[in-house]
Design an enzyme around this catalytic site. Structure first.
Site, PDB file in Angstrom:
ATOM      1  N   CYS A 109     -10.429  13.990  25.247  1.00  0.00           N
ATOM      2  CA  CYS A 109     -11.655  13.187  25.385  1.00  0.00           C
ATOM      3  C   CYS A 109     -11.365  11.803  25.951  1.00  0.00           C
ATOM      4  O   CYS A 109     -12.285  11.071  26.308  1.00  0.00           O
ATOM      5  CB  CYS A 109     -12.364  13.072  24.035  1.00  0.00           C
ATOM      6  SG  CYS A 109     -13.068  14.639  23.511  1.00  0.00           S
TER       7      CYS A 109
HETATM    8  N1  COA Z   1     -22.708  23.866   8.313  1.00  0.00           N
HETATM    9  C1  COA Z   1     -22.687  23.656   6.979  1.00  0.00           C
HETATM   10  N2  COA Z   1     -21.608  23.217   6.320  1.00  0.00           N
HETATM   11  C2  COA Z   1     -20.488  23.008   7.028  1.00  0.00           C
HETATM   12  C3  COA Z   1     -20.431  23.203   8.415  1.00  0.00           C
HETATM   13  C4  COA Z   1     -21.599  23.665   9.061  1.00  0.00           C
HETATM   14  N3  COA Z   1     -21.641  23.887  10.388  1.00  0.00           N
HETATM   15  N4  COA Z   1     -19.188  22.923   8.859  1.00  0.00           N
HETATM   16  C5  COA Z   1     -18.483  22.537   7.782  1.00  0.00           C
HETATM   17  N5  COA Z   1     -19.255  22.584   6.674  1.00  0.00           N
HETATM   18  C6  COA Z   1     -18.884  22.292   5.274  1.00  0.00           C
HETATM   19  C7  COA Z   1     -17.407  22.485   5.023  1.00  0.00           C
HETATM   20  O1  COA Z   1     -17.117  23.823   4.748  1.00  0.00           O
HETATM   21  C8  COA Z   1     -17.204  21.595   3.825  1.00  0.00           C
HETATM   22  O2  COA Z   1     -17.643  22.258   2.666  1.00  0.00           O
HETATM   23  P1  COA Z   1     -16.877  22.087   1.253  1.00  0.00           P
HETATM   24  O3  COA Z   1     -17.039  20.632   0.889  1.00  0.00           O
HETATM   25  O4  COA Z   1     -17.625  23.006   0.370  1.00  0.00           O
HETATM   26  O5  COA Z   1     -15.456  22.472   1.522  1.00  0.00           O
HETATM   27  C9  COA Z   1     -18.161  20.419   4.076  1.00  0.00           C
HETATM   28  O6  COA Z   1     -19.129  20.909   5.018  1.00  0.00           O
HETATM   29  C10 COA Z   1     -17.485  19.199   4.648  1.00  0.00           C
HETATM   30  O7  COA Z   1     -16.664  19.612   5.742  1.00  0.00           O
HETATM   31  P2  COA Z   1     -15.827  18.581   6.591  1.00  0.00           P
HETATM   32  O8  COA Z   1     -15.108  19.314   7.666  1.00  0.00           O
HETATM   33  O9  COA Z   1     -15.011  17.732   5.655  1.00  0.00           O
HETATM   34  O10 COA Z   1     -17.019  17.711   7.215  1.00  0.00           O
HETATM   35  P3  COA Z   1     -17.009  16.289   7.863  1.00  0.00           P
HETATM   36  O11 COA Z   1     -17.862  15.395   7.064  1.00  0.00           O
HETATM   37  O12 COA Z   1     -15.611  15.800   8.169  1.00  0.00           O
HETATM   38  O13 COA Z   1     -17.756  16.551   9.260  1.00  0.00           O
HETATM   39  C11 COA Z   1     -17.155  16.789  11.591  1.00  0.00           C
HETATM   40  C12 COA Z   1     -17.229  17.462  10.195  1.00  0.00           C
HETATM   41  C13 COA Z   1     -16.484  17.733  12.574  1.00  0.00           C
HETATM   42  C14 COA Z   1     -18.571  16.481  12.040  1.00  0.00           C
HETATM   43  C15 COA Z   1     -16.350  15.474  11.474  1.00  0.00           C
HETATM   44  O14 COA Z   1     -15.174  15.698  10.743  1.00  0.00           O
HETATM   45  C16 COA Z   1     -15.977  14.857  12.792  1.00  0.00           C
HETATM   46  O15 COA Z   1     -16.820  14.531  13.618  1.00  0.00           O
HETATM   47  N6  COA Z   1     -14.676  14.584  12.973  1.00  0.00           N
HETATM   48  C17 COA Z   1     -14.182  13.838  14.116  1.00  0.00           C
HETATM   49  C18 COA Z   1     -14.227  14.640  15.345  1.00  0.00           C
HETATM   50  C19 COA Z   1     -13.642  13.881  16.509  1.00  0.00           C
HETATM   51  O16 COA Z   1     -13.718  12.685  16.580  1.00  0.00           O
HETATM   52  N7  COA Z   1     -13.009  14.552  17.391  1.00  0.00           N
HETATM   53  C20 COA Z   1     -12.320  13.855  18.420  1.00  0.00           C
HETATM   54  C21 COA Z   1     -12.973  13.931  19.666  1.00  0.00           C
HETATM   55  S1  COA Z   1     -13.092  15.532  20.340  1.00  0.00           S
END
Ligand code: COA
Length: 373
Positions: free
Chosen positions: A152
């Site tokens: 990215c």
């Molecule tokens: N729908 C519902 N629940 C979901 C889900 C979905 N699509 N995807 C994940 N979850 C759940 C997980 O299973 C987890 O459940 P649990 O607490 O029971 O284990 C919970 O939601 C939290 O998951 P997590 O992965 O910790 O979520 P998050 O708050 O970190 O958000 C992202 C996920 C991907 C949105 C976030 O981590 C993010 O944006 N990260 C940075 C990405 C980035 O900058 N990338 C670099 C550039 S490409």
């Protein structure tokens, strides 16, 4: 050393879009079918996706896609982008040309006045001939062209290269093209990532100006830098060796080799790295974060950008200071920060400073300090 400006910015966003609700409905329909198979096979069931989670966790409400057809079909879950014969402009070059033409028009120059094209994107359609050379040919630019890639941070890294080449006098005008067709490589069956990305193409023209020259409305580049640190937390394994790793080579296996991400680790680790990078980069330029009128940050996660800037500034900032475009576009990889810049600069006054900063896979970070003329 020459002074360097960004003389043109161009963005192409596809017309078609997909809402969270549409995406979740198709994902959950597929999960229902898959779970029947899993139950019969005695396997653990998959969990469903959820629109409220997507908005809360990422800030994304919808995304634009180059081709909607196929993505929402639970039996396919991939865009249907027909192969083209070799003598036709390739899809990625065409998408690149769409934003490049706008950037060239914005710069008020002829394509022939460009002496280098860099196609820098998180995914390249093929290794060779370089996409940049096909774009060079389609536009009729002069000189030469090459591809590069840094997740990215691809546009920011290309800006780092272009700024220094123009500054040193190796080239006079460089076109950076970042056509991002992420949906072609996104696993729409992966609950963790299916909602994150969208397609967009963005281009910049970088050129030298005279010592006493002023270009009202344009940004002078006062410095650029990049930072990288190896991490497997955002990874694709799709490449030319995939076929060689399979017993059955009749079909190249994409499943398991598309984008995967440990989102919460990326969130924490890149937030810490990016805020440090921003503070240190500006300090090296003799400036403080508080002196930035605007921050055009990578568009991956609204909460992440808010946290980076809170840590860098010591207080929260609003969307006027740090504009977000991901709510309607999703994460468009290298194109995201360029789109934020394109859509949010005309109100800035001469002398205002702004920071362009992208981050992502690698890990990688790239930034440019800009000053409005
Ligand atoms: N729908 C519902 N629940 C979901 C889900 C979905 N699509 N995807 C994940 N979850 C759940 C997980 O299973 C987890 O459940 P649990 O607490 O029971 O284990 C919970 O939601 C939290 O998951 P997590 O992965 O910790 O979520 P998050 O708050 O970190 O958000 C992202 C996920 C991907 C949105 C976030 O981590 C993010 O944006 N990260 C940075 C990405 C980035 O900058 N990338 C670099 C550039 S490409």
């Amino acid at each position: 050393m020459h002074r360097v400006i960004i003389s043109g910015i161009g963005v192409a966003i596809p017309d078609a879009s997909i809402t969270n609700e549409e995406l979740v409905e198709s994902f959950n329909t597929w999960v229902d079918d898959e779970n029947m198979r899993r139950r019969d096979a005695g396997e653990e069931p998959l969990q469903k996706s959820n629109s409220e989670f997507i908005v809360y966790a990422s800030g994304v409400k919808r995304r634009h896609v180059l081709e909607r057809d196929g993505i929402l079909d639970p039996a396919r879950m991939a865009p249907r982008i027909p192969e083209r014969p070799d003598d036709e402009l390739s899809v990625m070059a065409e998408f690149g040309v769409a934003s490049a033409q706008k950037a060239i028009a914005d710069a008020g120059i002829e394509p022939s006045e460009i002496d280098l094209v860099i196609c820098s994107a998180s995914h390249q359609q093929r290794p060779y001939p370089a996409l940049a050379i096909e774009i060079q040919n389609a536009l009729g630019t002069g000189g030469s062209a090459f591809d590069m890639s840094l997740g990215c941070s691809s546009a920011a890294a290309a800006l780092h290269v272009a700024y220094n080449l123009v500054r040193a006098g190796a080239h006079k005008r460089i076109l950076i093209v970042s056509p991002e067709i992420i949906t072609g490589h996104l696993n729409f069956r992966d609950r963790q990532t299916h909602f994150i990305f969208g397609d967009a193409s963005a281009s910049l023209v970088v050129e030298a100006i005279g010592d006493d020259e002023t270009r009202p409305g344009k940004f002078e580049v006062l410095g650029t830098d990049t930072w990288t640190q190896f991490s497997n937390n955002i990874r694709t394994n799709f490449g030319f060796l995939v076929r060689a790793g399979q017993e059955d080579t009749s079909v190249v296996r994409m499943e398991g080799n598309m984008i995967k991400q440990v989102g919460n680790k990326v969130f924490k680790e890149v937030t810490v790295a990016a805020h440090r990078f921003v503070v240190d980069f500006l300090a090296r330029k003799g400036l403080k974060t508080a002196e930035m009128r605007r921050f055009w940050l990578h568009q991956a996660n609204a909460r992440m950008n808010a946290m980076i800037l809170k840590m860098a500034l010591g207080h929260e900032v609003d969307h006027d200071r740090a504009p977000m475009v991901l709510e309607r576009l999703g994460n468009t990889a290298a194109a995201g920060a360029v789109i934020a810049l394109k859509e949010n600069h005309e109100d800035m006054a001469a002398g205002d400073h702004g920071l362009f900063c992208a981050f992502g896979a690698g890990y990688s970070i790239g930034a440019a300090l800009l000053k409005k003329h």
